[in-house]
Structure formats: structure tokens, C-alpha cells
Design an enzyme around this catalytic site. Structure first.
Site, mmCIF file in Angstrom:
data_model
loop_
_atom_site.group_PDB
_atom_site.id
_atom_site.type_symbol
_atom_site.label_atom_id
_atom_site.label_comp_id
_atom_site.label_asym_id
_atom_site.label_seq_id
_atom_site.Cartn_x
_atom_site.Cartn_y
_atom_site.Cartn_z
ATOM 1 N N HIS A 1 0.939 -1.123 0.078
ATOM 2 C CA HIS A 1 0.052 -0.015 0.072
ATOM 3 C C HIS A 1 0.832 1.422 0.096
ATOM 4 O O HIS A 1 2.249 1.298 0.036
ATOM 5 C CB HIS A 1 -0.968 0.009 1.067
ATOM 6 C CG HIS A 1 -0.175 0.025 2.738
ATOM 7 N ND1 HIS A 1 -0.074 -1.118 3.355
ATOM 8 C CD2 HIS A 1 0.126 1.201 3.282
ATOM 9 C CE1 HIS A 1 0.393 -0.653 4.541
ATOM 10 N NE2 HIS A 1 0.743 0.565 4.309
HETATM 11 P P1 TYD Z 1 -1.604 -2.955 7.411
HETATM 12 O O1 TYD Z 1 -1.492 -1.527 7.478
HETATM 13 O O2 TYD Z 1 -2.168 -3.319 5.836
HETATM 14 O O3 TYD Z 1 -0.497 -3.816 7.711
HETATM 15 P P2 TYD Z 1 0.993 -3.801 6.811
HETATM 16 O O4 TYD Z 1 1.096 -2.693 6.139
HETATM 17 O O5 TYD Z 1 1.860 -4.407 8.162
HETATM 18 O O6 TYD Z 1 0.759 -5.153 6.010
HETATM 19 O O7 TYD Z 1 -2.745 -3.272 8.458
HETATM 20 C C1 TYD Z 1 -3.401 -4.537 8.714
HETATM 21 C C2 TYD Z 1 -4.628 -4.596 9.542
HETATM 22 O O8 TYD Z 1 -4.159 -3.960 10.662
HETATM 23 C C3 TYD Z 1 -5.635 -3.586 8.662
HETATM 24 O O9 TYD Z 1 -7.058 -4.288 8.942
HETATM 25 C C4 TYD Z 1 -5.653 -2.377 9.540
HETATM 26 C C5 TYD Z 1 -5.248 -2.966 10.853
HETATM 27 N N1 TYD Z 1 -4.452 -1.903 11.616
HETATM 28 C C6 TYD Z 1 -4.944 -1.051 12.671
HETATM 29 O O10 TYD Z 1 -6.030 -1.357 13.095
HETATM 30 N N2 TYD Z 1 -4.008 -0.140 13.332
HETATM 31 C C7 TYD Z 1 -3.038 -0.030 12.967
HETATM 32 O O11 TYD Z 1 -2.328 0.887 13.436
HETATM 33 C C8 TYD Z 1 -2.599 -0.656 11.928
HETATM 34 C C9 TYD Z 1 -0.961 -0.414 11.240
HETATM 35 C C10 TYD Z 1 -3.096 -1.606 11.038
#
Ligand code: TYD
Length: 134
Positions: free
Chosen positions: A52
Site C-alpha cells: 500500500h
Molecule cells: P496494514 O497497514 O495493511 O498492515 P501491513 O502494512 O503491516 O501489512 O494493516 C493490517 C490490518 O491492521 C488492517 O486491517 C488495519 C489494521 N491496523 C490497525 O487497526 N491499526 C494500525 O495501527 C495498523 C498499522 C493496522
């Protein structure tokens, strides 16, 4: 923002016979107010994270333990960082797509972020992201 606005930030590292100590002072080392800290760990072998870009959020990634790769693109240039040094942080600016992969076992990725979590700040569709930046 162009990839040139991403950078590695070096934190003070104190080493003596008792081991290593690294410190991070928000006001001195971080170019934004830290509103949130989170960490990734127990990432299974072969799993990827990221996938992302953020619209406004800035964040700094630190390989507190172990190593992992961070692949960045602004739609124009690509760069890869191999994070494996707990005294270095990778600043990722807005509108930079990131893929995190090849996590070593027992790796921990600490993230300091400029905003609290907001799903509306994400571009999770690569084609949509590319259309915005090109
Ligand atoms: P995401 O940012 O896509 O994780 P990564 O970049 O590590 O792969 O987030 C994964 C899931 O966690 C998504 O459903 C949103 C949730 N999330 C939160 O609720 N709070 C947070 O601070 C973060 C970073 C993610």
C-alpha cells in the site's frame, strides 16, 4: 512525493561491553510528531506485508531485530532497502508504495507514524495509486 524524500535516519548507538543501546528522541531525530507506534513480528517465512501507499502519513521503519526488505516505488523510480540495523530508521513519505518481504525468523519491524490509524489514508490498489502519481 518523490522517492528522493525517503531516507535512512541514523540514531545514536552506544556500545560497551554490556551490549548496545540505541535511543530515539522525537524532537531531535524524527521529522514529525509521533502519534502512533506499532510493530510487526512473527511474520511467517515467505509472507509479505505492506502492499500500500499512504496519502498523508509519514512513518519510520526500524528493524529492531532480524532483517527484512522494503521495496519502494513512487511510480517513477524503484528502490530497495535491506533493513537489518536497529540503529537505522527508514523514513517513508506520502504517496510512496511499499512492499515488505523476506522477513528473517525472529525479525521485528517497529514503526513510528505521524498519524493514528485511518483506513481512508491508504491506497491499497496499485493501479489506483499509479493513476494518482503519474
Ligand atoms: P496494514 O497497514 O495493511 O498492515 P501491513 O502494512 O503491516 O501489512 O494493516 C493490517 C490490518 O491492521 C488492517 O486491517 C488495519 C489494521 N491496523 C490497525 O487497526 N491499526 C494500525 O495501527 C495498523 C498499522 C493496522
Amino acid at each position: 512525493m518523490p522517492l528522493s524524500t525517503t531516507s535512512l535516519i541514523k540514531f545514536p548507538h552506544l556500545l560497551d561491553r554490556r551490549g548496545s543501546l540505541v535511543f530515539v528522541e522525537g524532537i531531535n531525530h524524527i521529522p514529525f510528531d509521533i502519534k502512533r507506534v506499532y510493530y510487526l513480528y512473527d511474520v511467517p517465512t515467505g509472507q509479505k506485508r505492506g502492499g500500500h501507499a499512504h496519502k498523508e502519513l509519514r512513518q519510520i521503519l526500524i528493524a529492531i531485530s532480524g532483517s527484512f526488505e522494503v521495496h519502494l516505488t513512487d511510480g517513477n523510480k524503484n528502490v530497495q532497502y535491506n533493513l537489518n540495523n536497529p540503529s537505522e530508521g527508514l523514513l517513508i513519505t506520502p504517496m510512496v508504495w511499499r512492499d515488505l518481504k523476506n522477513f528473517s525468523s525472529n525479525s521485528v519491524c517497529l514503526v513510528m507514524a505521524s498519524e493514528i490509524y485511518d483506513e481512508n489514508d491508504y491506497h491499497r490498489d496499485y493501479n489506483e495509486f499509479i493513476q494518482k502519481v503519474l
